[in-house]
Scaffold this motif. Structure first.
Motif, PDB file in Angstrom:
ATOM      1  N   ASP A   1       0.836  -1.199   0.000  1.00 26.28           N
ATOM      2  CA  ASP A   1       0.000   0.000   0.000  1.00 26.28           C
ATOM      3  C   ASP A   1       0.876   1.257   0.000  1.00 26.28           C
ATOM      4  N   MET A   2       1.935   1.224   0.809  1.00 29.04           N
ATOM      5  CA  MET A   2       2.833   2.370   0.886  1.00 29.04           C
ATOM      6  C   MET A   2       3.502   2.621  -0.463  1.00 29.04           C
ATOM      7  N   ALA A   3       3.910   1.555  -1.151  1.00 28.64           N
ATOM      8  CA  ALA A   3       4.532   1.705  -2.462  1.00 28.64           C
ATOM      9  C   ALA A   3       3.568   2.355  -3.448  1.00 28.64           C
ATOM     10  N   ARG A   4       2.306   1.963  -3.401  1.00 29.67           N
ATOM     11  CA  ARG A   4       1.318   2.537  -4.315  1.00 29.67           C
ATOM     12  C   ARG A   4       1.019   3.995  -3.958  1.00 29.67           C
ATOM     13  N   GLU A   5       1.035   4.313  -2.671  1.00 31.41           N
ATOM     14  CA  GLU A   5       0.852   5.699  -2.264  1.00 31.41           C
ATOM     15  C   GLU A   5       2.015   6.566  -2.741  1.00 31.41           C
ATOM     16  N   HIS A   6       3.238   6.075  -2.555  1.00 33.04           N
ATOM     17  CA  HIS A   6       4.405   6.802  -3.054  1.00 33.04           C
ATOM     18  C   HIS A   6       4.305   6.996  -4.575  1.00 33.04           C
ATOM     19  N   THR A   7       3.803   5.970  -5.265  1.00 32.59           N
ATOM     20  CA  THR A   7       3.663   6.045  -6.720  1.00 32.59           C
ATOM     21  C   THR A   7       2.673   7.126  -7.125  1.00 32.59           C
ATOM     22  N   ASP A   8       1.548   7.195  -6.427  1.00 32.61           N
ATOM     23  CA  ASP A   8       0.545   8.218  -6.738  1.00 32.61           C
ATOM     24  C   ASP A   8       1.131   9.619  -6.557  1.00 32.61           C
ATOM     25  N   LEU A   9       1.846   9.847  -5.462  1.00 32.36           N
ATOM     26  CA  LEU A   9       2.447  11.152  -5.206  1.00 32.36           C
ATOM     27  C   LEU A   9       3.514  11.476  -6.251  1.00 32.36           C
ATOM     28  N   PHE A  10       4.308  10.463  -6.619  1.00 30.99           N
ATOM     29  CA  PHE A  10       5.349  10.658  -7.634  1.00 30.99           C
ATOM     30  C   PHE A  10       4.746  11.044  -8.978  1.00 30.99           C
ATOM     31  N   ARG A  11       3.711  10.354  -9.397  1.00 31.11           N
ATOM     32  CA  ARG A  11       3.097  10.631 -10.691  1.00 31.11           C
ATOM     33  C   ARG A  11       2.451  12.007 -10.704  1.00 31.11           C
ATOM     34  N   ARG A  12       1.846  12.397  -9.597  1.00 24.72           N
ATOM     35  CA  ARG A  12       1.285  13.749  -9.521  1.00 24.72           C
ATOM     36  C   ARG A  12       2.391  14.800  -9.592  1.00 24.72           C
ATOM     37  N   ALA A  13       3.534  14.486  -8.985  1.00 24.42           N
ATOM     38  CA  ALA A  13       4.659  15.434  -8.996  1.00 24.42           C
ATOM     39  C   ALA A  13       5.213  15.619 -10.404  1.00 24.42           C
ATOM     40  N   ILE A  14       5.410  14.515 -11.154  1.00 24.04           N
ATOM     41  CA  ILE A  14       5.968  14.663 -12.507  1.00 24.04           C
ATOM     42  C   ILE A  14       4.937  15.242 -13.473  1.00 24.04           C
ATOM     43  N   ASP A  15       3.659  15.233 -13.057  1.00 24.11           N
ATOM     44  CA  ASP A  15       2.611  15.839 -13.868  1.00 24.11           C
ATOM     45  C   ASP A  15       2.463  17.327 -13.586  1.00 24.11           C
ATOM     46  N   GLY A  16       3.320  17.855 -12.684  1.00 23.84           N
ATOM     47  CA  GLY A  16       3.340  19.288 -12.446  1.00 23.84           C
ATOM     48  C   GLY A  16       2.428  19.795 -11.356  1.00 23.84           C
TER      49      GLY A  16
END
Length: 345
Positions: free
Chosen positions: A136-151
């Motif tokens: 779950d933590m890995a998927r949460e980190h992934t969501d935050l990362f993708r939002r970050a690279i999306d600006g």
């Protein structure tokens, strides 16, 4: 036409026969192999990431250096363990590396795999929240990362510095990187989740489930479920799908010395326990190039994917692996593509 890439774990060990004896060797040879692979017509240079082991751990300096030395080949990971990652720091590294490459980064991420330490991500400062698992933590980190690279802005601006308190995004941003994120899926259910999230699918040489059917058929079912879910979600772009295979053509005395005995043995799937789950491991393809080509052309998952990643024995050195890759490009992939293209039409 199927894209061909190599996948290197970057192993190093100071033992007899190893040509990759230190961390410096692994990094520098990782760069040189990307250069050599581009020269022989390979489409992608991918690097596996492991922590607390004599493998690649932070691939970004190496990928940036390889990007500066090449012009065409994709640079990627397969995969980064998101349990260890600060999403915003990762977004900065990925954005900078993608800009250096001119938009060639193909970033494979996932929950990770069994490690040499117990819960190593805890020592990087990360703990699952109450009720969360490490996945779950890995998927949460992934969501935050993708939002970050999306600006997406997330940190309030300092009005004294920039005249506004509007949330600020990490920099640099690299256009198109959001669509070049892959998730390493080890099950059919995870492949469905990957499609729901709008990420590309990266499938390895093992699946952490087993239904009794051959590995390539089980993996093909995983790919089919991914594509079906992708279609129902209405994403506008065409997704990419990669599979990994161990391919070792016998082309000279040196390759016969290292792999000839294995070529004579029976090559088949293996079933065992991994992380408490019954798992199926795909077979290796070892032998004469024409034999391998015919066998790969019958591999259902290879037929259904658009990208094939070849796991390389990196400790045998750059020149050795470049010869193997050149033989695969020249003698194996044309036969595979001749079979694959009609099946995808």
């Amino acid at each position: 036409m199927t894209k061909l890439g190599f996948l290197s774990f970057g192993n190093w060990m100071g033992v007899a026969g190893s040509r990759t004896r230190s961390g410096a060797d692994a990094l520098l040879q990782g760069i040189e192999l990307a250069v050599a692979a581009e020269e022989v017509g390979v489409d992608g240079a991918y690097y596996r990431v492991h922590h607390f082991a004599q493998n690649h751990s932070n691939p970004f300096p190496m990928m940036a250096a390889a990007a500066a030395r090449t012009s065409r080949i994709e640079l990627g990971t397969g995969v980064i363990d998101m349990r260890y990652e600060n999403p915003w720091s990762l977004a900065e590294q990925a954005g900078a590396t993608d800009l250096i490459s001119g938009g060639r980064l193909q970033l494979g991420i996932s929950r990770g795999s069994p490690e040499t330490v117990v819960d190593g991500w805890r020592y990087f400062g990360y703990e699952p929240a109450d009720g969360q698992t490490d996945a779950d933590m890995a998927r949460e980190h992934t969501d935050l990362f993708r939002r970050a690279i999306d600006g997406e802005g997330f940190a309030p601006g300092n009005p004294r510095m920039i005249g506004t308190d509007r949330p600020q995004a990490v920099t640099p941003q690299s256009e198109g990187l959001y669509d070049r994120i892959w998730w390493g899926a080890g099950t059919r259910a995870t492949a469905v989740w990957t499609a729901e999230q709008g990420m590309n699918l990266m499938s390895s040489t093992l699946l952490t489930e087993d239904t009794g059917v051959p590995f390539d058929e089980l993996q093909a079912e995983q790919i089919a479920m991914f594509r079906e879910t992708w279609a129902t979600r209405g994403w506008t772009r065409e997704p990419r799908v990669s599979v990994s295979r161990s391919i070792l053509p016998i082309i000279d005395e040196e390759t016969a010395y290292y792999f000839g005995v294995q070529a004579q043995g029976e090559q088949r799937d293996q079933v065992g326990m991994l992380d408490g789950a019954r798992s199926r491991f795909g077979r290796s393809y070892i032998g004469e190039p024409d034999v391998i080509a015919a066998e790969l052309a019958r591999d259902q998952a290879v037929r259904d994917a658009d990208t094939l990643l070849v796991t390389v024995p990196n400790q045998l050195g750059v020149e050795f692996n470049a010869r193997i890759l050149e033989a695969i490009v020249r003698d194996i992939m044309p036969v595979v593509d001749a079979e694959v293209v009609p099946s995808l039409a």
